[in-house]
Design an enzyme around this catalytic site. Structure first.
Site, mmCIF file in Angstrom:
data_model
loop_
_atom_site.group_PDB
_atom_site.id
_atom_site.type_symbol
_atom_site.label_atom_id
_atom_site.label_comp_id
_atom_site.label_asym_id
_atom_site.label_seq_id
_atom_site.Cartn_x
_atom_site.Cartn_y
_atom_site.Cartn_z
ATOM 1 N N TYR A 184 -48.970 -0.939 -45.746
ATOM 2 C CA TYR A 184 -50.359 -1.267 -45.431
ATOM 3 C C TYR A 184 -50.467 -2.786 -45.546
ATOM 4 O O TYR A 184 -50.023 -3.360 -46.544
ATOM 5 C CB TYR A 184 -51.321 -0.601 -46.410
ATOM 6 C CG TYR A 184 -51.300 0.907 -46.374
ATOM 7 C CD1 TYR A 184 -52.155 1.619 -45.540
ATOM 8 C CD2 TYR A 184 -50.420 1.617 -47.181
ATOM 9 C CE1 TYR A 184 -52.135 3.000 -45.506
ATOM 10 C CE2 TYR A 184 -50.387 3.005 -47.162
ATOM 11 C CZ TYR A 184 -51.243 3.689 -46.324
ATOM 12 O OH TYR A 184 -51.211 5.059 -46.294
ATOM 13 N N PHE A 185 -51.044 -3.425 -44.534
ATOM 14 C CA PHE A 185 -51.036 -4.886 -44.526
ATOM 15 C C PHE A 185 -52.437 -5.431 -44.265
ATOM 16 O O PHE A 185 -53.059 -5.105 -43.254
ATOM 17 C CB PHE A 185 -50.075 -5.402 -43.453
ATOM 18 C CG PHE A 185 -49.736 -6.866 -43.594
ATOM 19 C CD1 PHE A 185 -48.815 -7.286 -44.540
ATOM 20 C CD2 PHE A 185 -50.350 -7.814 -42.797
ATOM 21 C CE1 PHE A 185 -48.508 -8.630 -44.686
ATOM 22 C CE2 PHE A 185 -50.054 -9.160 -42.927
ATOM 23 C CZ PHE A 185 -49.127 -9.567 -43.882
ATOM 24 N N ASP A 227 -35.071 -8.771 -43.792
ATOM 25 C CA ASP A 227 -35.322 -10.213 -43.731
ATOM 26 C C ASP A 227 -34.131 -11.001 -44.264
ATOM 27 O O ASP A 227 -33.748 -12.036 -43.702
ATOM 28 C CB ASP A 227 -36.574 -10.573 -44.527
ATOM 29 C CG ASP A 227 -37.834 -9.938 -43.975
ATOM 30 O OD1 ASP A 227 -37.891 -9.705 -42.751
ATOM 31 O OD2 ASP A 227 -38.759 -9.663 -44.757
ATOM 32 N N GLU A 287 -26.202 2.774 -42.970
ATOM 33 C CA GLU A 287 -25.225 2.994 -41.905
ATOM 34 C C GLU A 287 -24.730 1.684 -41.298
ATOM 35 O O GLU A 287 -23.916 1.694 -40.371
ATOM 36 C CB GLU A 287 -25.830 3.891 -40.817
ATOM 37 C CG GLU A 287 -26.158 5.289 -41.317
ATOM 38 C CD GLU A 287 -26.752 6.162 -40.219
ATOM 39 O OE1 GLU A 287 -26.719 5.747 -39.043
ATOM 40 O OE2 GLU A 287 -27.255 7.248 -40.551
ATOM 41 N N LYS A 292 -29.178 -4.705 -34.233
ATOM 42 C CA LYS A 292 -29.887 -3.512 -34.713
ATOM 43 C C LYS A 292 -29.370 -3.134 -36.096
ATOM 44 O O LYS A 292 -28.181 -2.866 -36.266
ATOM 45 C CB LYS A 292 -29.678 -2.348 -33.742
ATOM 46 C CG LYS A 292 -30.335 -1.039 -34.179
ATOM 47 C CD LYS A 292 -30.289 0.005 -33.075
ATOM 48 C CE LYS A 292 -28.902 0.506 -32.792
ATOM 49 N NZ LYS A 292 -28.892 1.568 -31.753
ATOM 50 N N THR A 293 -30.260 -3.160 -37.085
ATOM 51 C CA THR A 293 -29.867 -2.773 -38.433
ATOM 52 C C THR A 293 -30.181 -1.296 -38.652
ATOM 53 O O THR A 293 -31.178 -0.779 -38.149
ATOM 54 C CB THR A 293 -30.579 -3.625 -39.491
ATOM 55 O OG1 THR A 293 -31.996 -3.577 -39.281
ATOM 56 C CG2 THR A 293 -30.120 -5.085 -39.387
ATOM 57 N N ASN A 311 -39.818 -14.719 -46.535
ATOM 58 C CA ASN A 311 -38.572 -14.128 -47.044
ATOM 59 C C ASN A 311 -37.354 -14.744 -46.370
ATOM 60 O O ASN A 311 -36.364 -15.085 -47.030
ATOM 61 C CB ASN A 311 -38.565 -12.612 -46.796
ATOM 62 C CG ASN A 311 -39.624 -11.887 -47.580
ATOM 63 O OD1 ASN A 311 -40.128 -12.373 -48.596
ATOM 64 N ND2 ASN A 311 -39.995 -10.705 -47.111
ATOM 65 N N ASP A 341 -46.863 -9.251 -52.058
ATOM 66 C CA ASP A 341 -46.400 -7.873 -51.893
ATOM 67 C C ASP A 341 -46.713 -7.050 -53.142
ATOM 68 O O ASP A 341 -46.298 -7.415 -54.254
ATOM 69 C CB ASP A 341 -44.885 -7.828 -51.669
ATOM 70 C CG ASP A 341 -44.480 -8.287 -50.284
ATOM 71 O OD1 ASP A 341 -45.362 -8.413 -49.414
ATOM 72 O OD2 ASP A 341 -43.272 -8.511 -50.069
#
Length: 303
Positions: free
Chosen positions: A111-112, A249, A222, A217-218, A46, A16
């Site tokens: 971008y991966f 992760d 919030e 759902k994360t 991760n 990364d």
């Protein structure tokens, strides 16, 4: 004979590049980089690293390049007692690399470079690794490989969690349908869950009846919402955010640690939130990984 493991994560191991900017540039313009550092990452790795730190015996299957054997990253995973004997090594290519840009609002652009991970499609299912674990987590990676692995894991009676993450755009509606059908738990941030529901033309209850009985759902600061027949809202355990990369992760690892331990879904969400609160306090996904004792202490201090 192989040692029995708790959790197998399948998907990306990556390098990364974490890049901090004040704001994202418009097309055909530029912006100054405030800071840039290189870290160990990749969604599957991760989850494996954090899960291992929390006490789960973890295994990892990723497609990595010829630069991985003998690298600091390989040594670090081995030192953390993560089983990496089934890694797919593509000698003629590079280990996947992510370029993660974060602005002052903590919004991100990724971008991966897939590199060796393009070989997932032609790789054999890690049958022995799947047979050897209690649960399989399908992280970012190739849709067809995830489905093949998930299909075999379902046949073997394993618990399956699924998190397509930033690779969600690679799943055709049929790909998504097939993987969701065999999943027990679906993880995603609010953008990803909404996109999945829209693609499947279902609401959360219809999705749960079709495939994963638990949808998580994360929602960043919030908190998170867990759908399981009833709706459970969990507050975020807020800390000063240095870098949000990897928070999702680490949340998944914390959730799976407690879920496999038989805890309530509400407690799973609370501990997962506490785990991710450590990761955001430092740059990099695997930099500030807590032990289970550290997580319990923080939860106790924040009652």
């Amino acid at each position: 004979m192989r040692e029995k493991r708790d959790l197998l994560t399948i998907g990306h191991t990556a390098l990364d590049y974490i890049i901090q900017v004040n704001e994202f540039p418009l097309p055909n313009s530029s912006t100054a980089i405030k800071n840039m550092r290189t870290f160990h990452g990749g969604a599957a790795a991760n989850v494996a690293v954090v899960a291992s730190s929390l006490g789960l015996k973890s295994s990892l299957v990723s497609a990595v390049g010829g630069d991985f054997p003998g690298s600091d990253y390989q040594k670090d995973l081995e030192n953390k007692k993560i089983d990496i004997q089934d890694m797919i090594v593509v000698k003629e290519d590079k280990t996947p690399t992510a370029f993660v840009l974060t602005d002052n609002n903590h919004d991100q652009i990724f971008y991966f470079y897939w590199g060796a991970a393009t070989r997932f499609k032609e790789s054999e299912v890690p049958y022995d690794a799947i047979k050897n674990v209690q649960a399989v987590h399908l992280a970012t990676g190739d849709p067809s490989f995830n489905w093949k692995c998930g299909k075999f894991a379902r046949k073997e009676g394993k618990i399956i969690s699924f998190d397509p993450g930033q690779d969600l755009h690679m799943y055709s509606p049929n790909d998504l349908l097939e993987v969701l059908k065999i999943s027990d738990i679906l993880f995603g941030n609010h953008h990803e869950i909404e996109r999945i529901l829209k693609t499947m033309k279902m609401n959360v209850d219809e999705l749960r009846n079709f495939g994963p009985s638990i949808v998580v759902k994360t929602r960043g600061k919030e908190g998170s919402t867990i759908y399981s027949g009833k709706t459970i809202n969990v507050d975020a355990l807020e800390r000063e955010t240095v870098d949000p990369t990897g928070a999702g992760d680490s949340y998944r690892a914390g959730f799976l640690k407690t879920y496999l331990g038989g805890e309530s879904l509400e407690y799973c969400g609370k501990l997962a939130s506490a785990v991710s609160s450590f990761v955001v306090e430092a740059e990099g996904c695997q930099t500030n990984v807590p032990s289970l004792e550290m997580v319990h202490q923080r939860m106790s201090n924040n009652k």
